[in-house]
Design a protein around this motif. Structure first.
Motif, short mmCIF file in Angstrom:
data_model
loop_
_atom_site.label_atom_id
_atom_site.label_comp_id
_atom_site.label_asym_id
_atom_site.label_seq_id
_atom_site.Cartn_x
_atom_site.Cartn_y
_atom_site.Cartn_z
N ASN A 62 0.85 -1.19 0.00
CA ASN A 62 0.00 0.00 0.00
C ASN A 62 0.90 1.25 0.00
OD1 ASN A 62 0.90 0.45 2.63
ND2 ASN A 62 -0.88 -0.55 3.56
N LEU A 63 0.29 2.43 0.04
CA LEU A 63 1.08 3.66 -0.07
C LEU A 63 1.83 3.99 1.22
CD1 LEU A 63 -1.03 6.05 -2.32
CD2 LEU A 63 1.00 4.71 -2.89
N MET A 64 1.61 3.21 2.27
CA MET A 64 2.48 3.35 3.43
C MET A 64 3.73 2.49 3.28
SD MET A 64 -0.36 3.59 6.42
CE MET A 64 -0.88 5.25 6.93
N GLY A 65 3.81 1.77 2.17
CA GLY A 65 4.99 0.95 1.90
C GLY A 65 4.92 -0.42 2.52
N ILE A 120 -0.03 10.95 4.30
CA ILE A 120 1.25 10.46 3.76
C ILE A 120 2.44 11.19 4.34
CG2 ILE A 120 2.60 10.46 1.63
CD1 ILE A 120 0.60 8.40 1.28
N TRP A 173 3.13 10.33 7.94
CA TRP A 173 3.63 8.94 7.98
C TRP A 173 5.09 8.88 7.58
CZ3 TRP A 173 2.36 4.39 9.86
CH2 TRP A 173 2.96 3.24 9.34
N ASP A 174 5.44 9.63 6.54
CA ASP A 174 6.80 9.57 6.01
C ASP A 174 7.83 10.12 7.00
OD1 ASP A 174 5.92 8.39 3.71
OD2 ASP A 174 6.06 10.19 2.46
N ARG A 175 7.35 10.86 8.01
CA ARG A 175 8.28 11.41 9.01
C ARG A 175 8.32 10.55 10.27
NH1 ARG A 175 5.75 17.06 8.92
NH2 ARG A 175 4.96 16.51 6.86
N THR A 176 7.65 9.38 10.19
CA THR A 176 7.61 8.48 11.34
C THR A 176 8.76 7.49 11.26
OG1 THR A 176 5.22 8.69 11.26
CG2 THR A 176 6.09 6.88 12.56
N SER A 177 9.33 7.15 12.40
CA SER A 177 10.49 6.26 12.37
C SER A 177 10.09 4.87 11.89
CB SER A 177 11.11 6.16 13.77
OG SER A 177 10.33 5.32 14.60
N LEU A 178 11.06 4.18 11.35
CA LEU A 178 10.83 2.82 10.87
C LEU A 178 10.27 1.94 11.99
CD1 LEU A 178 11.15 0.70 8.63
CD2 LEU A 178 13.48 0.32 9.44
N GLN A 179 10.85 2.09 13.19
CA GLN A 179 10.39 1.26 14.32
C GLN A 179 8.91 1.49 14.59
OE1 GLN A 179 12.46 -1.02 16.23
NE2 GLN A 179 10.35 -1.66 16.58
N GLN A 202 6.65 2.70 12.55
CA GLN A 202 5.85 2.17 11.43
C GLN A 202 5.65 0.67 11.57
OE1 GLN A 202 7.35 3.28 7.56
NE2 GLN A 202 7.28 5.48 7.97
N LYS A 236 8.92 -3.86 7.57
CA LYS A 236 8.57 -3.18 6.32
C LYS A 236 9.13 -3.90 5.10
CE LYS A 236 7.82 1.44 4.54
NZ LYS A 236 7.78 2.88 4.84
N LEU A 272 -0.40 15.32 -0.89
CA LEU A 272 -1.02 14.37 -1.81
C LEU A 272 -2.36 13.92 -1.25
CD1 LEU A 272 1.95 12.06 -2.89
CD2 LEU A 272 0.68 13.66 -4.32
N ALA A 306 16.34 1.91 13.17
CA ALA A 306 14.92 1.90 13.51
C ALA A 306 14.42 3.24 13.99
CB ALA A 306 14.66 0.83 14.56
N ALA A 354 15.04 6.27 12.90
CA ALA A 354 14.84 7.32 11.90
C ALA A 354 13.76 6.88 10.91
CB ALA A 354 16.14 7.58 11.16
N PRO A 355 13.13 7.87 10.27
CA PRO A 355 12.20 7.49 9.20
C PRO A 355 12.97 6.75 8.11
CG PRO A 355 11.96 9.82 9.76
CD PRO A 355 13.20 9.33 10.44
N THR A 382 10.05 5.56 0.97
CA THR A 382 8.72 5.33 1.51
C THR A 382 8.24 3.90 1.31
OG1 THR A 382 7.75 6.19 -0.52
CG2 THR A 382 8.07 7.74 1.29
N GLY A 383 8.87 3.18 0.40
CA GLY A 383 8.68 1.73 0.39
C GLY A 383 7.68 1.15 -0.60
N GLU A 384 6.75 1.96 -1.13
CA GLU A 384 5.69 1.33 -1.92
C GLU A 384 6.16 0.82 -3.27
OE1 GLU A 384 5.92 4.48 -1.23
OE2 GLU A 384 5.08 5.79 -2.77
N ARG A 426 6.43 11.33 -5.03
CA ARG A 426 6.25 11.42 -3.59
C ARG A 426 7.58 11.53 -2.86
NH1 ARG A 426 3.88 6.43 -0.09
NH2 ARG A 426 4.15 7.30 2.01
#
Lengths: 413, 413
Positions: free
Chosen positions: A226-229, A275, A278-284, A286, A294, A350, B113, B115-116, B120-122, B192
């Motif tokens: 999905n668009l959150m990756g 979006i 979300w894109d500024r949220t850490s990988l952990q 997410q 991910k 977006l 983990a 950091a963003p 974005t991964g999609e 994006r």
């Protein structure tokens, strides 16, 4: 039989859809389904790339998910039941032709010069592209045409869910057409031509393009992102899983009403994603929110996407944990959603997200309990449901004499 | 060198784009282009499906037209020239990676983990899909950063044309990114991620998705159909026609300014089609308006699409006749437009049409005279230009040390 992909001026029929509905009026339209046509004419134009239109269930549900979507919700503007029934028959015939890769009508072009072409033409020369057209009937349709006593109990008014911010201009509708195809031009062409045939009888209330599938109904395929990756809904029902389809998707004879046997219920939700946040949220964070990593899409603590999740290893508000059948008394749905991007809003963000589509035997045992469970979903900080609709999807069209909605509208059914 | 498509936690760099621009601030971003990276890392991830990013001209102009488009116009929000130049460098590096099928940054996932994620991964797991990213600079950019004396004479303010009904929210922009790919998710992902890298420095002013190409730059290919069902622009410049590219598309050293040598000028016009009205028009009228037959696309009186048109056989207001080079002192443009459908307007009509994109050496000898000639076009009854922009498209990025806009911003150029 003529090859409809080559000009055949002499074969163009006055009774084609365009001429019928628009130039010649409703009387001629009534005769349209009587057009002489051989079986060959609706055979797939390119073998292997057309999906069978006839069957006990409508195509576009268990069918392997195509790449692109055009979804349209319509309101009915005619109050004449016979006119509406004729439209359903006309639509069925057009859908039968388009899904086989043929233009609408016999003389799409090269024909009678004084009438509008039967087909708008932008899909000429394109392959069938696995086009499926799936019709659904919304609750509001049953307030018309003396249908009140035929409304299924399961076709409820969806409750308000936590966080809903629904736009009525993107919600509801008397009926819907889901057009899925591997080529977006084929899907857009189909919806446009159905809208054209319906001129003066129905009008599009809202529509949605989806550019990328987010679910797979093919067991061996990777779940698309999905668009959150993220991969989501990895244990989706596959089109080959007859048992789960019977249990969770197809309406059974004893579910009632009888006209819905072999049908299903479709929930459509336009889910806007924030979006940029979300894109500024850490990988952990997410990964905690989804309950998966991910990269691979494996549940927390597991190695592979399809490994059975250990829900208690996840945070209590993880998406996978809350959406899982084990958290919802076994509730299971068939997901068929698409990513959308509809340009940019006034703040340069977006307008993008997930157009969620799910089929189930009974929403009261499918989407509703799952969505209630998701009230505490950590994902809710990053998404918002902005459109919603529910449709009763009737059974499939059995053969060339059958038509969409016959079991609902025929007296004998 | 690591395969960036498999998790490699140890290789994730703090200096990746996401971390740099968003978590660590501009200082770290300044160091991002200095990241250690071997040549292998930007080699195409899948041979045959990636378009070379480096070259004398930007890709995405003469490149065979891809199936899908995401176009974004940006406004610059920083007034710091160095910050903006650094952004162009960062964008170039990201574009270099994405067009080769790699995620942005080295550790798109599976990495640090806290950091963003850098990417974005999609688009993870998707092929390069012939992605091209093409940058252009709008007239308003030259009012910033002391660029006024570097504005090309050819970068005019487009005049108002007959019938224009321009929405300022769909027009202009300090710069643009044209993302074309065979997979829309790849194009959307690219825009994006560039927007994300540009956070705090640029903001999207407007954007447009195109779902179907309407032009071909491949000589042997059929011209795709627009949403009116017609082939248009059949004698488009092909990517292999070096002579015509030199003559009509690429800016020459003597055209001036020198920083534009090898570049081009891009006109973008959002052309809404009154689809429903068009669909009620007779075939004869449709064919008269275009000056072609609908089926084959042959000019009036001819048999094949590519037959040389006899303009005087057409009505004086026929589209082909008015747009033809012979009616415009030889004016010729390279067309790269896409069909769009952005849902439905408040009256149930499809918001659909052509997102016209044309490249030319000089708009004063290309789009402007042609569009003036089209003032009497019979087609105007069925279309309306609702968005407009013009961009100076700088030359290509030569090698891995070069960057978008260097010739404009470097003192020595």
């Amino acid at each position: 039989m003529t090859d409809t992909n080559s000009p055949s001026p002499s074969r163009r029929s006055l009774l084609g859809w365009g001429g019928a509905g628009l130039a010649l009026g409703a009387a001629a339209a009534g005769g349209a389904v009587a057009m002489a046509r051989t079986e060959d004419d609706t055979a797939p134009a390119a073998a292997g790339s057309a999906i069978a239109f006839h069957g006990p269930h409508q195509a576009g549900i268990a069918t392997p998910v195509q790449d692109r979507l055009h979804f349209a919700a319509f309101d009915v503007t005619t109050d004449d039941r016979e006119v509406f029934v004729q439209l359903l028959k006309d639509w069925t015939e057009a859908a039968r032709r388009m899904t086989a890769g043929h233009p609408v009508g016999e003389g799409a072009y090269g024909g009678l010069a004084e009438a509008p072409p039967d087909d708008t033409g932008e899909a000429l020369g394109l392959k069938p592209s696995r086009l499926t057209l799936t019709i659904g009937f919304g609750p509001s349709l049953f307030e018309k045409f003396d249908l009140a006593d035929r409304r299924p109990e399961a076709l409820v008014d969806l409750p308000k869910f936590a966080g809903d911010n629904l736009d009525k201009n993107r919600s509801g509708g008397d009926l819907c057409i889901q057009a899925c195809a591997d080529d977006p031009q084929v899907a857009v062409h189909a919806v446009r031509n159905l809208a054209r045939i319906g001129f003066g009888k129905v009008v599009i209330k809202w529509s949605q393009l989806g550019f990328g599938k987010t679910s797979s109904t093919t067991p061996e395929a990777q779940t698309p992102r999905n668009l959150m990756g993220f991969k989501d809904g990895t244990r989706n029902i596959a089109g080959t899983e007859t048992d789960r389809l019977e249990k969770f998707v197809w309406v059974d004879g004893k579910d009632g009403p009888s006209w819905m046997e072999g049908g299903s219920y479709l929930v459509a939700r336009r889910i806007r994603m924030h979006i940029e946040t979300w894109d500024r949220t850490s990988l952990q964070e997410q990964e905690d929110i989804f309950g998966r990593d991910k990269g691979e899409g494996a549940p927390v603590g597991k190695a592979k996407e399809r490994d059975e999740p250990f829900l208690k290893a996840m945070k209590p508000d993880a998406h996978v944990r809350l959406a899982h059948p084990d958290s919802n008394h076994g509730a299971t749905i068939l997901r068929r959603g698409y990513s959308f991007t509809d340009g940019t809003d006034g703040l340069g963000r977006l307008d993008a997200g997930l157009f969620f589509l799910a089929f189930q035997r009974d929403v009261r045992k499918g989407f509703i309990p799952i969505q209630r469970s998701l009230a505490t979903d950590a994902l809710n900080e990053y998404i918002q449901h902005v459109g919603s609709a529910l449709f009763a999807v009737p059974p499939g069209v059995r053969d060339k004499d059958d038509w969409w909605g016959r079991t609902l509208f025929s007296k004998e059914a």
